[in-house]
Design an enzyme around this catalytic site. Structure first.
Site, PDB file in Angstrom:
ATOM      1  N   LYS A  91       0.827  -1.365   0.031  1.00  0.00           N
ATOM      2  CA  LYS A  91      -0.002   0.006  -0.019  1.00  0.00           C
ATOM      3  C   LYS A  91       0.947   1.214  -0.034  1.00  0.00           C
ATOM      4  O   LYS A  91       1.491   1.511   1.048  1.00  0.00           O
ATOM      5  CB  LYS A  91      -0.808  -0.014   1.144  1.00  0.00           C
ATOM      6  CG  LYS A  91      -1.989  -1.163   1.307  1.00  0.00           C
ATOM      7  CD  LYS A  91      -1.572  -2.337   2.177  1.00  0.00           C
ATOM      8  CE  LYS A  91      -2.333  -3.411   2.196  1.00  0.00           C
ATOM      9  NZ  LYS A  91      -1.853  -4.847   2.679  1.00  0.00           N
ATOM     10  N   ASP A 141       3.173  14.290  -5.961  1.00  0.00           N
ATOM     11  CA  ASP A 141       4.163  14.871  -6.459  1.00  0.00           C
ATOM     12  C   ASP A 141       5.367  14.702  -6.281  1.00  0.00           C
ATOM     13  O   ASP A 141       6.348  15.690  -6.172  1.00  0.00           O
ATOM     14  CB  ASP A 141       3.709  16.542  -5.969  1.00  0.00           C
ATOM     15  CG  ASP A 141       2.368  16.918  -6.543  1.00  0.00           C
ATOM     16  OD1 ASP A 141       1.865  16.538  -7.556  1.00  0.00           O
ATOM     17  OD2 ASP A 141       1.872  17.813  -5.781  1.00  0.00           O
ATOM     18  N   LYS A 160       1.471  -4.317  10.456  1.00  0.00           N
ATOM     19  CA  LYS A 160       2.865  -5.146  10.184  1.00  0.00           C
ATOM     20  C   LYS A 160       3.791  -4.324  10.865  1.00  0.00           C
ATOM     21  O   LYS A 160       4.692  -3.377   9.986  1.00  0.00           O
ATOM     22  CB  LYS A 160       3.117  -5.263   8.791  1.00  0.00           C
ATOM     23  CG  LYS A 160       1.576  -6.138   8.077  1.00  0.00           C
ATOM     24  CD  LYS A 160       0.705  -5.393   7.531  1.00  0.00           C
ATOM     25  CE  LYS A 160      -0.288  -5.995   6.902  1.00  0.00           C
ATOM     26  NZ  LYS A 160      -1.158  -7.236   7.359  1.00  0.00           N
TER      27      LYS A 160
END
Length: 400
Positions: free
Chosen positions: A115, A120, A287
């Site tokens: 993920k 930018d 995690k």
């Protein structure tokens, strides 16, 4: 070859959807050039709809938006959800979509599990939080406990490069954003990934190095704990040499067989002084880990065969005393106030019938990496879901 640690980064810990979603959506709303987003799961719920709205608004003001969602994790997204995004100019890519067999998803292994968001080229988010309402408290007792980090500074260039490489087959034209490299904070950091190419064991190796170097404390909070033999051995060895080793694992699992497998390993660790706590408030999806008073990691990689041997994962490693202390205080509070301690006396009850299973599991995890290498690897690919759907593009087509 390992990526280098880079100094000068600002790293902020984000706990659960309540902290993560406002920050990541605010950053997307402020984007001016480019948003690169990778995720395992998107649901068409209140979180997924907010993501859709903020990305559509960005695309309409001229921001380039490239979104990659896993073909397994996002398989249930309705066509109308995707169409609203692509019609606004968002480039929506599915990672290795596969047809269903008798209504069942078949693409179980080698998933895009990481993920990542890069804004930018100057701000990044890395962690384990998907875009779904089950990361929010008001979801109920099955709301997930999870973590991510917001990072700014030179290490963002590494995150940008990793996402750009994944998307290279479908980035047309290529990204023209130059990552910002000016210092933004006191932390040293490095992005570590697991892929099915040259970096198959990088995350595991970094964990092993940290555990071997530990002198004071190790704290691991991990949702799906069934690591290879080498990691188990290093945790046990650390406890034997006097390191305080604490594991926070699932006590109220979303997948019951996961806890059953983890518990087969408890005796081995408890005998040498490893402390094990089961988090029972709600499903643990985090995690994260820390070693001594400086090293920490937050990311998407579980310590199980899927994450360590199959899936595409990404963890940020951090060297910063203030961040380490903040994470340590949070996890210590979690262990003492919301967990049940697991004792050796409790685990040896019924040991006689579990002993053969434990023996088999030890030998399985000891040789699992080699066994996994025998399994056929499918060709990873991205499929762009534009209004006129394009042909799938192989991830390794045209780049290395």
């Amino acid at each position: 070859m390992n990526r280098p640690w880079v100094d000068g980064n600002r790293v902020a810990l984000l706990i659960n959807g309540e902290q993560y979603y406002p920050r990541v959506f605010e950053a997307m709303a402020q984007a001016r050039e480019e948003i690169l987003l990778e995720t395992f799961i998107i649901y068409d719920d209140k979180v997924g709809q907010q993501l859709q709205q903020v990305l559509i608004a960005a695309a309409r003001r001229g921001v380039r938006v490239e979104l990659v969602a896993d073909g397994y994790g996002a398989a249930d997204l309705p066509d109308t959800y995707i169409a609203a995004m692509t019609e606004a100019g968002i480039r929506f890519h599915a990672f290795d979509p596969q047809p269903r067999l008798a209504g069942m998803r078949t693409n179980l292994f080698r998933r895009l599990h990481r993920k990542i968001v890069v804004i930018d080229g100057k701000l990044a988010f890395i962690g384990g939080i998907n875009y779904s309402a089950d990361h929010l408290d008001d979801y109920g007792p099955m709301a997930k406990q999870d973590y991510a980090v917001e990072v700014e500074g030179p290490v963002v260039a590494q995150v940008h490069a990793v996402s750009r490489r994944l998307m290279a087959p479908v980035l047309d034209p290529p990204s023209q954003v130059r990552p910002v490299t000016e210092p933004a904070g006191p932390a040293s950091a490095v992005l570590v990934e697991r892929d099915n190419g040259r970096r198959r064991i990088d995350i595991e190796v970094r964990y092993l190095e940290a555990f071997r170097a530990a002198r004071q404390r190790i704290v691991v909070a991990n949702a799906y704990f069934f690591p290879g033999y080498r990691l188990l051995r290093e945790l046990r060895n650390a406890a034997r040499r006097g390191v305080e080793v604490t594991l926070i694992l699932q006590g109220q699992p979303d997948l019951r067989w996961v806890r059953a497998l983890s518990r087969l390993l408890y005796n081995y660790l408890l005998r040498d002084g490893v402390r094990i706590h089961e988090y029972c408030q709600r499903p643990l999806h985090g995690k994260v880990a820390l070693v001594d008073d400086e090293w920490s990691t937050v990311g998407s990689s579980n310590l199980d065969p899927l994450s360590l041997s199959f899936n595409l994962e990404a963890n940020l490693l951090i060297r910063d005393r203030a961040f380490n202390q903040l994470l340590y205080e949070h996890l210590t509070s979690l262990a003492s106030e919301q967990c049940k301690a697991v004792t050796l006396e409790r685990m040896i009850r019924g040991y006689w019938w579990r002993a053969p299973l434990i023996f088999l599991c030890f030998h399985l995890i000891r040789h699992f990496p080699r066994i996994a290498g025998w399994l056929p690897a499918h060709r990873q690919r991205l499929q762009s879901l534009q209004p006129d759907v394009e042909a799938p593009r192989d991830l390794h087509e045209g780049h290395t």
